[in-house]
Design an enzyme around this catalytic site. Structure first.
Site, mmCIF file in Angstrom:
data_model
loop_
_atom_site.group_PDB
_atom_site.id
_atom_site.type_symbol
_atom_site.label_atom_id
_atom_site.label_comp_id
_atom_site.label_asym_id
_atom_site.label_seq_id
_atom_site.Cartn_x
_atom_site.Cartn_y
_atom_site.Cartn_z
ATOM 1 N N HIS A 115 -24.575 -3.559 -4.621
ATOM 2 C CA HIS A 115 -25.113 -4.534 -5.570
ATOM 3 C C HIS A 115 -24.542 -5.906 -5.257
ATOM 4 C CE1 HIS A 115 -21.649 -2.440 -7.329
ATOM 5 N NE2 HIS A 115 -21.324 -3.578 -7.931
ATOM 6 N N HIS A 142 -23.748 -9.443 -6.858
ATOM 7 C CA HIS A 142 -23.595 -10.159 -8.130
ATOM 8 C C HIS A 142 -24.062 -11.595 -7.951
ATOM 9 C CE1 HIS A 142 -20.674 -7.389 -10.236
ATOM 10 N NE2 HIS A 142 -20.390 -7.029 -8.993
ATOM 11 N N ASP A 175 -26.812 -8.004 -15.662
ATOM 12 C CA ASP A 175 -25.579 -7.226 -15.780
ATOM 13 C C ASP A 175 -25.324 -6.955 -17.269
ATOM 14 O OD1 ASP A 175 -22.832 -6.875 -13.763
ATOM 15 O OD2 ASP A 175 -22.588 -6.647 -15.940
#
Ligand code: AMP
Ligand code: ZN
Length: 135
Positions: free
Chosen positions: A96, A98, A29
């Site tokens: 997505h 995380h 990220d």
């Protein structure tokens, strides 16, 4: 398509790519919430988990599983999160997952700390929700 994650997949914009499989890709990220904050995404542009095929889904979570063992090597515990839709906090409209390494000294809490307490539901509200959600 003007999707930042599709551009990472096509290498139009740079990213620290950690692992790529046939249907999924994982990278750091760019604005990490913790050291080792990783994203795992499907290569096909899908906004929500339920828009993905079962094969895309199983490949995605297979890569999530692989990356968790790496992520867990940072602090020993990893928070998994998916913002599945705009109102759920999704800013990039491409699925997505995380992976955020957590520690007891970080600034985050349990999922309940995201809300102002839990709801007190009546029996009929619980029954309605049960009927709506059961399969
Ligand atoms: P969400 O709020 O769940 O949609 O998360 C989007 C995530 O994408 C955030 O954690 C951002 O820090 C991350 N992000 C945005 N742009 C990039 C980029 N160019 N490379 C890597 N991560 C990014
Ligand atoms: Zn995309």
């Amino acid at each position: 398509m003007n999707c930042i994650f599709c551009k990472i997949i096509s290498r139009e914009i740079p990213a620290k790519i950690l692992k790529e499989t046939t249907n999924s890709i994982s990278f750091l990220d760019a604005f990490p919430l913790a050291k080792g904050h990783v994203l795992v995404i499907p290569k096909n542009h899908r906004q929500k988990i339920q828009d993905m095929t079962e094969k895309e889904n199983s490949d995605l979570f297979s890569l999530v599983r692989t990356m968790i063992s790496k992520s867990d090597s940072i602090t020993g515990s990893t928070l998994l999160a998916v913002h599945n839709g705009i109102d759920a906090g999704q800013e990039v409209p491409h699925v997505h997952v995380h992976l955020v390494p957590r520690s007891n000294s970080d600034s985050a809490g349990a999922i309940h700390s995201m809300f102002n307490g839990s709801l007190k539901l009546s029996d009929s509200e619980i029954e309605d929700l049960y009927e709506k959600l059961k399969i």
